[in-house]
Enzyme design. Structure first.
Site, PDB file in Angstrom:
ATOM      1  N   TYR A  82       0.862  -1.189   0.000  1.00 52.48           N
ATOM      2  CA  TYR A  82       0.000   0.000   0.000  1.00 52.48           C
ATOM      3  C   TYR A  82       0.893   1.232   0.000  1.00 52.48           C
ATOM      4  O   TYR A  82       1.829   1.315   0.800  1.00 52.48           O
ATOM      5  CB  TYR A  82      -0.893   0.034   1.243  1.00 52.48           C
ATOM      6  CG  TYR A  82      -2.350  -0.033   0.873  1.00 52.48           C
ATOM      7  CD1 TYR A  82      -2.938   1.015   0.180  1.00 52.48           C
ATOM      8  CD2 TYR A  82      -3.130  -1.143   1.174  1.00 52.48           C
ATOM      9  CE1 TYR A  82      -4.260   0.961  -0.202  1.00 52.48           C
ATOM     10  CE2 TYR A  82      -4.457  -1.205   0.800  1.00 52.48           C
ATOM     11  CZ  TYR A  82      -5.021  -0.147   0.115  1.00 52.48           C
ATOM     12  OH  TYR A  82      -6.324  -0.195  -0.267  1.00 52.48           O
ATOM     13  N   GLU A  84      -0.403   4.806  -0.532  1.00 48.92           N
ATOM     14  CA  GLU A  84      -1.186   6.029  -0.796  1.00 48.92           C
ATOM     15  C   GLU A  84      -0.289   7.253  -0.654  1.00 48.92           C
ATOM     16  O   GLU A  84       0.505   7.344   0.284  1.00 48.92           O
ATOM     17  CB  GLU A  84      -2.353   6.126   0.199  1.00 48.92           C
ATOM     18  CG  GLU A  84      -3.505   5.220  -0.186  1.00 48.92           C
ATOM     19  CD  GLU A  84      -4.682   5.344   0.765  1.00 48.92           C
ATOM     20  OE1 GLU A  84      -4.598   6.137   1.720  1.00 48.92           O
ATOM     21  OE2 GLU A  84      -5.671   4.632   0.554  1.00 48.92           O
ATOM     22  N   ASP A 228      -5.737  13.420 -25.602  1.00 46.45           N
ATOM     23  CA  ASP A 228      -5.766  12.029 -25.138  1.00 46.45           C
ATOM     24  C   ASP A 228      -5.049  11.197 -26.206  1.00 46.45           C
ATOM     25  O   ASP A 228      -5.599  10.941 -27.281  1.00 46.45           O
ATOM     26  CB  ASP A 228      -7.227  11.586 -24.969  1.00 46.45           C
ATOM     27  CG  ASP A 228      -7.349  10.123 -24.571  1.00 46.45           C
ATOM     28  OD1 ASP A 228      -6.347   9.377 -24.662  1.00 46.45           O
ATOM     29  OD2 ASP A 228      -8.463   9.715 -24.190  1.00 46.45           O
ATOM     30  N   THR A 254      -2.837   5.757 -22.365  1.00 47.44           N
ATOM     31  CA  THR A 254      -2.826   4.415 -21.771  1.00 47.44           C
ATOM     32  C   THR A 254      -1.421   3.860 -21.993  1.00 47.44           C
ATOM     33  O   THR A 254      -0.727   4.239 -22.940  1.00 47.44           O
ATOM     34  CB  THR A 254      -3.849   3.471 -22.426  1.00 47.44           C
ATOM     35  OG1 THR A 254      -3.661   3.493 -23.839  1.00 47.44           O
ATOM     36  CG2 THR A 254      -5.273   3.865 -22.100  1.00 47.44           C
ATOM     37  N   LYS A 257      -1.288   0.012 -24.908  1.00 49.07           N
ATOM     38  CA  LYS A 257      -1.589  -0.158 -26.339  1.00 49.07           C
ATOM     39  C   LYS A 257      -0.262  -0.143 -27.100  1.00 49.07           C
ATOM     40  O   LYS A 257       0.546  -1.041 -26.928  1.00 49.07           O
ATOM     41  CB  LYS A 257      -2.552   0.936 -26.792  1.00 49.07           C
ATOM     42  CG  LYS A 257      -3.918   0.871 -26.068  1.00 49.07           C
ATOM     43  CD  LYS A 257      -4.880   1.875 -26.636  1.00 49.07           C
ATOM     44  CE  LYS A 257      -6.283   1.721 -26.075  1.00 49.07           C
ATOM     45  NZ  LYS A 257      -6.469   2.383 -24.775  1.00 49.07           N
ATOM     46  N   ARG A 263      -1.414  -2.822 -18.378  1.00 44.89           N
ATOM     47  CA  ARG A 263      -2.657  -2.051 -18.450  1.00 44.89           C
ATOM     48  C   ARG A 263      -2.575  -0.897 -17.466  1.00 44.89           C
ATOM     49  O   ARG A 263      -2.280  -1.106 -16.290  1.00 44.89           O
ATOM     50  CB  ARG A 263      -3.862  -2.913 -18.065  1.00 44.89           C
ATOM     51  CG  ARG A 263      -3.977  -4.202 -18.792  1.00 44.89           C
ATOM     52  CD  ARG A 263      -5.382  -4.725 -18.760  1.00 44.89           C
ATOM     53  NE  ARG A 263      -6.206  -3.909 -19.620  1.00 44.89           N
ATOM     54  CZ  ARG A 263      -6.219  -4.002 -20.951  1.00 44.89           C
ATOM     55  NH1 ARG A 263      -5.493  -4.889 -21.571  1.00 44.89           N
ATOM     56  NH2 ARG A 263      -6.994  -3.222 -21.656  1.00 44.89           N
TER      57      ARG A 263
HETATM   58  C1  LIG Z   1      -8.663   7.498 -26.821  1.00 41.64           C
HETATM   59  C2  LIG Z   1      -8.841   6.632 -25.618  1.00 41.64           C
HETATM   60  N1  LIG Z   1      -8.905   7.198 -24.412  1.00 41.64           N
HETATM   61  C3  LIG Z   1      -9.075   6.484 -23.289  1.00 41.64           C
HETATM   62  C4  LIG Z   1      -9.194   5.113 -23.351  1.00 41.64           C
HETATM   63  C5  LIG Z   1      -9.464   4.368 -22.074  1.00 41.64           C
HETATM   64  O1  LIG Z   1      -8.542   3.476 -21.694  1.00 41.64           O
HETATM   65  P1  LIG Z   1      -8.886   2.294 -20.663  1.00 41.64           P
HETATM   66  O2  LIG Z   1      -9.569   1.232 -21.438  1.00 41.64           O
HETATM   67  O3  LIG Z   1      -7.536   1.918 -20.143  1.00 41.64           O
HETATM   68  O4  LIG Z   1      -9.750   2.861 -19.592  1.00 41.64           O
HETATM   69  C6  LIG Z   1      -9.105   4.462 -24.581  1.00 41.64           C
HETATM   70  C7  LIG Z   1      -9.217   3.004 -24.659  1.00 41.64           C
HETATM   71  O5  LIG Z   1      -9.454   2.401 -25.640  1.00 41.64           O
HETATM   72  C8  LIG Z   1      -8.942   5.241 -25.752  1.00 41.64           C
HETATM   73  O6  LIG Z   1      -8.910   4.689 -26.961  1.00 41.64           O
END
Ligand SMILES: Cc1ncc(COP(=O)(O)O)c(C=O)c1O
Length: 451
Positions: A82, A84, A228, A254, A257, A263
């Protein structure tokens, strides 16, 4: 007649006698067996999953195979801890080693992207986005983002997602003629709706995203700008895609990918927002961070800093181009006419096949894809008119352009013979043989159960 009961020496009853309880729970009566010695149900499912991964062609654009090093880190004892808080400022004792791990992950991500501030604690990409909203928005605020049916993500304001329920989501999409982002419409909507946050980024968009135009629109209406880069995180790190840093106030990603890590989520932001973002992640949104996953992120960022990883992303993009060209040669319409990144969308209209039926048949042939809406799709999301194909995973298995073209021809053979199980079984035989020639690097070196 009342039943005579044996006194218990183990179990909950021993709790009344501390000595008995301690004796009952000694390492001698509780050895530490391997998973395959104690839980066959889980082992069997894991074994089947390993076999599925090894024996199928993985074309889901958001998936990849991590290295043995990443697997080792994620399967480490850091899972027990843990922690935090943040490195040097924890709410628990014994954090000196996980502090080092988290700092390594932060420093490597900073180097990878040239980021001013990094937070590696969000459990997934969705939480990374949520943290930015929590840090910077109030319920009811307006956000401007790409619509889900044109390639955006659920967390960018889809009505069934928290982001669409708590915020007023205005969307832009792609142009009908080019199927590329309609930057004019995005700007018009920004001027009209004066959003608090402008979001760039997508889950199913095959072209370069012009982050400058988003930054301009956001600046002109006094909005914050978030990019994003969940899908293109790998390409941004190697400059195969222009970086939104330092244009963006916030960049979320993320790690699992194209970045080929465990993950998880990743946040980068300008120093000015560091405190707000960190506080939104913890204590705002999460409790204890997943230290074993953060260890895996540190390893993956280290791998992404190598020249080999740069070559890998180049190959991922080259493979996507080779495969989409071959699909086009076979008569399919490719959304936007091609791809600049790791994925492309195939319009199945020419075969009069739904994405759902195509994905099912391809799975029977050992090829895993996902159905996907194409822009202005007339079919519902559960059916779709398209499939999304991506090359990150199969490039990790060392496939080149020739092999990707071969896969395109198998896909065509299946889609041209959807009702002919004999043809599909024939392709399955060939894909199985093919997968054996291209083992998953990590699994190749693993023990019996892949765990
Ligand atoms: C553009 C985009 N943002 C956020 C996410 C969210 O990721 P997670 O599945 O890890 O929550 C994804 C997942 O496919 C994504 O393609």
């Amino acid at each position: 007649m009342s039943e005579q009961r044996e006194p218990f020496v183990r179990g909950a009853e021993t709790g009344t006698d501390p000595a008995l309880a301690a004796a009952a729970y000694s390492p001698r009566v509780c050895p530490d067996p391997r998973l395959d010695e104690v839980d066959l149900a889980v082992v069997e499912a894991l074994e089947a999953e390993r076999k599925r991964q090894e024996e199928s062609i993985e074309l889901i654009a958001s998936e990849n195979y991590v290295s043995q090093a990443v697997l080792d880190a994620v399967g480490s004892m850091a899972t027990n801890k843990y922690a935090e808080g943040y490195p040097g400022k924890r709410y628990y004792g014994g954090c000196e080693h996980v502090d080092k791990i988290e700092q390594l992950a932060i420093d490597r991500a900073k180097k990878l992207y040239g980021a001013e501030h990094v937070n590696v604690q969000t459990h997934a990409g969705s939480q990374a986005n949520m943290a930015i909203y929590l840090a910077m928005l109030k319920p009811g605020d307006t956000i401007l983002a790409m619509s889900l049916d044109h390639g955006g993500h659920l967390t960018h304001g889809f009505r069934l997602n928290y982001s669409g329920r708590f915020f007023n989501a205005v969307t832009y999409g792609v142009r009908a003629d080019t199927e590329r982002i309609d930057y004019d419409d995005m700007r018009k909507k920004a001027l009209e709706h004066r959003p608090r946050l402008v979001i760039a980024g997508a889950s199913a968009y095959p072209r370069i995203i012009d982050f400058d135009l988003f930054a301009d629109a956001a600046r002109d209406v006094g909005a914050l700008f978030m990019a994003d880069i969940a899908h293109i995180a790998g390409a941004v790190s190697t400059w195969h895609h222009p970086s939104p840093l330092p244009l963006a106030d916030f960049v979320t990603a993320t790690t699992h990918k194209t970045l080929r890590g465990p993950r998880g989520g990743l946040i980068m932001c300008k120093s000015a927002w560091a405190k707000k973002v960190d506080a939104a992640v913890f204590p705002g949104m999460q409790g204890g961070p997943l230290m074993h996953v953060i260890a895996g992120k540190a390893v993956a960022f280290g791998e992404a800093l190598t020249p080999a990883y740069r070559d890998y992303i180049g190959a991922v993009h080259g493979n996507a181009r080779a495969m989409s060209d071959e699909m086009r040669r076979l008569g399919y319409r490719i959304v936007t006419g091609g791809t600049d990144n790791h994925l492309f969308l195939v319009d199945l209209g020419v075969k009069n096949v739904t994405g759902a039926a195509a994905a099912k048949a391809l799975e029977r042939a050992g090829i895993t894809v996902n159905k996907n809406l194409i822009p202005f799709d007339k079919r519902p999301p559960i059916e779709t008119s398209g499939i999304r194909l991506g090359t990150p995973a199969m490039t990790t298995r060392c496939l080149g352009a020739d092999e990707m073209r071969r896969i395109a021809r198998w896909i065509d053979r299946v889609l041209s013979n959807l009702d002919d199980e004999k043809v599909i079984a024939g392709v399955r035989g060939e894909t199985l043989e093919f997968c054996r020639q291209f083992p998953i690097p990590a699994v190749h070196r693993l023990g019996r159960f892949g765990i």
